[in-house]
Write a protein that holds these residues in place. Structure first.
Motif, PDB file in Angstrom:
ATOM      1  N   VAL A  92       0.842  -1.203   0.000  1.00 35.10           N
ATOM      2  CA  VAL A  92       0.000   0.000   0.000  1.00 35.10           C
ATOM      3  C   VAL A  92       0.871   1.244   0.000  1.00 35.10           C
ATOM      4  CG1 VAL A  92      -1.799   1.265   1.231  1.00 35.10           C
ATOM      5  CG2 VAL A  92      -1.826  -1.247   1.205  1.00 35.10           C
ATOM      6  N   VAL A  93       1.865   1.260   0.871  1.00 30.63           N
ATOM      7  CA  VAL A  93       2.771   2.407   0.959  1.00 30.63           C
ATOM      8  C   VAL A  93       3.497   2.623  -0.363  1.00 30.63           C
ATOM      9  CG1 VAL A  93       4.883   3.257   2.054  1.00 30.63           C
ATOM     10  CG2 VAL A  93       3.077   2.233   3.454  1.00 30.63           C
ATOM     11  N   LEU A  94       3.999   1.550  -0.943  1.00 32.68           N
ATOM     12  CA  LEU A  94       4.762   1.659  -2.181  1.00 32.68           C
ATOM     13  C   LEU A  94       3.908   2.200  -3.325  1.00 32.68           C
ATOM     14  CD1 LEU A  94       7.680   0.992  -3.078  1.00 32.68           C
ATOM     15  CD2 LEU A  94       6.794  -1.162  -3.988  1.00 32.68           C
ATOM     16  N   MET A  95       2.655   1.761  -3.396  1.00 30.51           N
ATOM     17  CA  MET A  95       1.779   2.248  -4.461  1.00 30.51           C
ATOM     18  C   MET A  95       1.622   3.769  -4.390  1.00 30.51           C
ATOM     19  SD  MET A  95      -2.186   1.209  -5.358  1.00 30.51           S
ATOM     20  CE  MET A  95      -2.846   1.832  -3.798  1.00 30.51           C
ATOM     21  N   PHE A  96       1.355   4.285  -3.187  1.00 29.19           N
ATOM     22  CA  PHE A  96       1.171   5.727  -3.044  1.00 29.19           C
ATOM     23  C   PHE A  96       2.492   6.482  -3.178  1.00 29.19           C
ATOM     24  CE2 PHE A  96      -2.943   4.473  -1.413  1.00 29.19           C
ATOM     25  CZ  PHE A  96      -3.769   5.531  -1.775  1.00 29.19           C
ATOM     26  N   CYS A 233      -9.539  -6.801   4.084  1.00 28.44           N
ATOM     27  CA  CYS A 233      -8.940  -7.151   2.794  1.00 28.44           C
ATOM     28  C   CYS A 233      -8.261  -8.508   2.905  1.00 28.44           C
ATOM     29  CB  CYS A 233      -7.941  -6.088   2.358  1.00 28.44           C
ATOM     30  SG  CYS A 233      -7.153  -6.444   0.772  1.00 28.44           S
ATOM     31  N   VAL A 234      -8.858  -9.519   2.271  1.00 27.98           N
ATOM     32  CA  VAL A 234      -8.270 -10.863   2.261  1.00 27.98           C
ATOM     33  C   VAL A 234      -7.849 -11.269   0.861  1.00 27.98           C
ATOM     34  CG1 VAL A 234      -9.647 -11.570   4.244  1.00 27.98           C
ATOM     35  CG2 VAL A 234     -10.504 -12.030   1.944  1.00 27.98           C
ATOM     36  N   MET A 235      -8.335 -10.552  -0.157  1.00 25.06           N
ATOM     37  CA  MET A 235      -7.924 -10.837  -1.513  1.00 25.06           C
ATOM     38  C   MET A 235      -6.533 -10.277  -1.756  1.00 25.06           C
ATOM     39  SD  MET A 235     -11.437 -10.432  -3.722  1.00 25.06           S
ATOM     40  CE  MET A 235     -10.620 -11.075  -5.184  1.00 25.06           C
ATOM     41  N   PRO A 236      -5.790 -10.837  -2.702  1.00 24.98           N
ATOM     42  CA  PRO A 236      -4.377 -10.470  -2.872  1.00 24.98           C
ATOM     43  C   PRO A 236      -4.191  -9.084  -3.483  1.00 24.98           C
ATOM     44  CG  PRO A 236      -5.043 -12.035  -4.561  1.00 24.98           C
ATOM     45  CD  PRO A 236      -6.191 -11.942  -3.601  1.00 24.98           C
ATOM     46  N   LEU A 237      -3.168  -8.407  -3.024  1.00 27.84           N
ATOM     47  CA  LEU A 237      -2.881  -7.049  -3.469  1.00 27.84           C
ATOM     48  C   LEU A 237      -2.165  -6.994  -4.817  1.00 27.84           C
ATOM     49  CD1 LEU A 237      -1.900  -5.337  -0.089  1.00 27.84           C
ATOM     50  CD2 LEU A 237      -3.958  -4.933  -1.463  1.00 27.84           C
ATOM     51  N   PHE A 238      -2.283  -8.040  -5.611  1.00 27.59           N
ATOM     52  CA  PHE A 238      -1.925  -7.935  -7.021  1.00 27.59           C
ATOM     53  C   PHE A 238      -3.188  -7.944  -7.873  1.00 27.59           C
ATOM     54  CE2 PHE A 238      -1.966 -12.518  -6.167  1.00 27.59           C
ATOM     55  CZ  PHE A 238      -2.746 -13.002  -7.196  1.00 27.59           C
ATOM     56  N   HIS A 239      -4.336  -7.919  -7.213  1.00 29.62           N
ATOM     57  CA  HIS A 239      -5.644  -8.051  -7.854  1.00 29.62           C
ATOM     58  C   HIS A 239      -6.365  -6.705  -7.805  1.00 29.62           C
ATOM     59  CE1 HIS A 239      -9.757  -9.560  -8.511  1.00 29.62           C
ATOM     60  NE2 HIS A 239      -9.223 -10.677  -8.941  1.00 29.62           N
ATOM     61  N   ILE A 240      -7.066  -6.377  -8.885  1.00 19.26           N
ATOM     62  CA  ILE A 240      -7.741  -5.083  -8.975  1.00 19.26           C
ATOM     63  C   ILE A 240      -8.757  -4.909  -7.857  1.00 19.26           C
ATOM     64  CG2 ILE A 240      -9.765  -5.592 -10.451  1.00 19.26           C
ATOM     65  CD1 ILE A 240      -7.191  -2.915 -11.286  1.00 19.26           C
ATOM     66  N   ASN A 241      -9.401  -6.005  -7.438  1.00 17.54           N
ATOM     67  CA  ASN A 241     -10.417  -5.926  -6.392  1.00 17.54           C
ATOM     68  C   ASN A 241      -9.805  -5.429  -5.090  1.00 17.54           C
ATOM     69  OD1 ASN A 241     -12.275  -6.714  -4.254  1.00 17.54           O
ATOM     70  ND2 ASN A 241     -13.356  -7.915  -5.789  1.00 17.54           N
ATOM     71  N   ALA A 242      -8.697  -6.040  -4.675  1.00 18.78           N
ATOM     72  CA  ALA A 242      -8.069  -5.645  -3.420  1.00 18.78           C
ATOM     73  C   ALA A 242      -7.480  -4.247  -3.494  1.00 18.78           C
ATOM     74  CB  ALA A 242      -6.985  -6.655  -3.048  1.00 18.78           C
ATOM     75  N   LEU A 243      -6.797  -3.929  -4.595  1.00 15.72           N
ATOM     76  CA  LEU A 243      -6.115  -2.646  -4.695  1.00 15.72           C
ATOM     77  C   LEU A 243      -7.083  -1.477  -4.830  1.00 15.72           C
ATOM     78  CD1 LEU A 243      -3.155  -3.598  -7.040  1.00 15.72           C
ATOM     79  CD2 LEU A 243      -2.953  -2.747  -4.711  1.00 15.72           C
ATOM     80  N   MET A 244      -8.115  -1.636  -5.649  1.00 11.22           N
ATOM     81  CA  MET A 244      -9.006  -0.504  -5.919  1.00 11.22           C
ATOM     82  C   MET A 244     -10.247  -0.494  -5.038  1.00 11.22           C
ATOM     83  SD  MET A 244      -8.912   0.251  -9.984  1.00 11.22           S
ATOM     84  CE  MET A 244      -7.415   0.800 -10.806  1.00 11.22           C
TER      85      MET A 244
END
Length: 550
Positions: A92-96, A233-244
């Motif tokens: 999350v930090v890296l994305m921002f 958030c249990v879905m993976p953070l390489f997935h659009i659902n979790a990230l967005m």
């Protein structure tokens, strides 16, 4: 703020009023987050394994990381950094942080084998990689293959001997401060999400700052997220659902992201209760697993009142509502390329088995997504008829990274061609029929492979099923059903087909049935049917039900 009445009688803050708590921003990730930090700096923003970060602390960590990236690692506008990790706050930090300096994050499935990871990160032309301890061997091999200029960092401590992200940032912070350059364009690419590649090599869908922010804000409307929401958030953070949806939605409403390292069915309800989570997004496979787990794992004290999950079955809905006491399950539709377009409306009516209706942004000033259903010639089909779904939406991807041919093929006169066959019912709800490439042509009839997967997957002894087309003696195709049985259970093919006869037309019943140890999956947990079709032993091992009946 004007309250809405929920079915339980609770007062809900209207989605637009939730968003209007915050000052206007420039639709960049930096401006989007800054508006929330200014409104409530000390409010919890993220919880992970016992540690809570406030909005101020999250913003400070992002700033330090952006400075380190720009100054120490020379990451600049347009550069790309890969992530290979289970869920962790560093993602999350890296994305921002990357967004703040005009760079792009490229997250990938931590379960990738070396050749898969190498393809994605080589194609994305990353300049650095951040890995979990468990993926460092793969990351190191990728970095070595890509050349000495690709740096590598671990996102957690360990005996791995690789410098950690935290230590590197701390060491840089001790140096004289140099402010990281900012990004002033909402059109810059914030994310490249690689699709699952069901028909070949994965394609990198590029998403802008504006697309991300609009999707996050629209999710507030889709789930009526509240200012005190705790999004699990249990879905993976390489997935659009979790990230967005999960990360973006939690921050858009000013709530708190409750991050779980990975989905665990056995500890799901305990984690939900202990974390105070109020909303969670799941894929259908996870929902089905939870519905079948021992009830001793359920924790009655949880606070989850809504789930975003698709596709749903009657049994899943019954268990979630009646046994697990989750009052709202919102069925939806989405793709990596077009997040946040169609969903069942929050206040209903909810129509089980449908994708829902067009799901607009809460702000009427934002253009409403549009949809068409067309035939093979691009003409709109008659009402109620099936055709390919075309979408035009402000959250549409920018295109596929370094793939002009596939980008051009994905669009028709400005409309994104989903490759999904759908129809609209009499109330205008969209109903999924099949993937165009998952249609089996048998004896002059089109058969949806996804429908067969779902029907046979509901058999009590079946863990998962996947139907594919195989060549028929007289042209067209026959249906082969690959079946993965639940542990300790099995059913004779004849009995399985007899069970399905009341549920399927005769022409949809498979001719061939084969038991497999496991159904292969894409990174987003869909049946990898291209792998089944490429397995030369599958047809040889299958039982021919036509021959068995003679």
């Amino acid at each position: 703020m004007k309250p809405l009445a929920s079915p339980a009688g609770d007062a809900l803050v209207a989605p637009l009023d939730v968003l209007r708590q915050y000052r206007a921003h420039d639709a960049t990730l930096t401006g989007f987050l800054a508006a929330r930090v200014a409104a409530h700096p000390d409010k919890p923003a993220l919880v992970f394994e016992g540690e809570t970060w406030s909005y101020r602390q999250l913003d400070q960590r992002i700033g330090l990381t952006a400075d380190w990236l720009a100054q120490a690692m020379q990451v600049g506008p347009g550069d790309r950094v890969g992530v290979l990790s289970t869920n962790h706050p560093s993602t999350v930090v890296l994305m921002f942080a990357l967004a703040r300096i005009g760079a792009t994050m490229v997250p990938a499935n931590p379960e990738y084998r070396l050749d898969e990871a190498l393809y994605v990160f080589r194609h994305a032309q990353v300049c650095g990689l951040v890995c979990a301890p468990g993926t460092l061997a793969t990351g190191a091999a990728v970095a070595a293959d890509l050349g000495g200029d690709v740096w590598l960092r671990a996102n957690e401590d360990g005996d791995h001997g690789v410098p950690t992200l935290a230590a590197s940032i701390a060491a840089h912070a001790a140096q004289p401060a140099n402010a990281a350059p900012g990004v002033d364009s909402d059109r810059s690419t914030a994310l490249i999400i690689y699709t699952s590649g069901t028909t070949g090599f994965p394609k990198g869908a590029m998403h802008s700052h504006r697309g991300y922010v609009l999707t996050a804000e629209a999710f507030v409307g889709r789930l009526h997220l509240q200012p005190d929401e705790r999004v699990m958030c249990v879905m993976p953070l390489f997935h659009i659902n979790a990230l967005m949806y999960s990360v973006g939605g939690a921050l858009a409403c000013g709530g708190c992201l409750v991050l779980m390292r990975r989905f665990s069915a056995s500890s799901f309800w305990r984690f939900a209760a202990e974390s105070g989570a109020t909303e969670v997004n799941l894929v259908a496979a996870a929902g089905s697993i939870l519905a079948r787990r021992p009830r001793a794992e359920f924790v009655p004290g949880h606070r989850i009142t809504k789930m975003f999950i698709a596709p749903q079955t009657q049994e899943m809905v019954r268990v979630m509502k009646q046994e697990f006491h989750v009052p709202r399950l919102i069925e939806c539709y989405g793709m990596t390329e077009i997040p946040g377009v169609i969903a069942n409306p929050f206040n209903g009516p909810h129509k089980l088995g449908t994708m829902g209706l067009i799901s607009p942004h809460p702000d009427p000033a934002v253009p409403v997504p549009e949809a068409r259903i067309v035939d093979d010639d691009g003409h709109d089909v008659a009402p109620g008829a099936a055709g390919e779904l075309l979408i035009r939406t402000p959250t549409l991807m920018q295109g596929y990274y370094r793939d002009a041919v596939q980008t051009e093929a994905a669009f028709r006169d400005g409309w994104f061609a989903t490759g999904d066959l759908v129809r609209q019912d009499s109330d205008g709800y969209y109903v999924f029929v099949a993937r165009k490439k998952d249609v089996i042509r048998r004896k002059g009839e089109n058969v949806s492979g996804a429908e067969l997967d779902r029907i046979f997957g509901e058999h009590p002894a079946v863990e998962e099923a996947a139907a594919i087309g195989v060549p028929a003696d007289l042209g067209e195709e026959e249906i082969l059903l690959a079946v993965q049985f639940r542990p300790g259970q099995s059913v004779e093919p004849g009995e399985l087909l007899a069970w399905a006869r009341d549920r399927l037309a005769v022409h949809k019943l498979p001719r061939y049935v084969v038991a497999v140890d496991a159904i292969p999956h894409t990174p987003t947990h869909k049946p990898a049917k291209h792998k089944l079709k490429a397995d030369g032993t599958l047809f040889a091992r299958a039982i021919d039900m036509a021959a068995a009946s003679h």
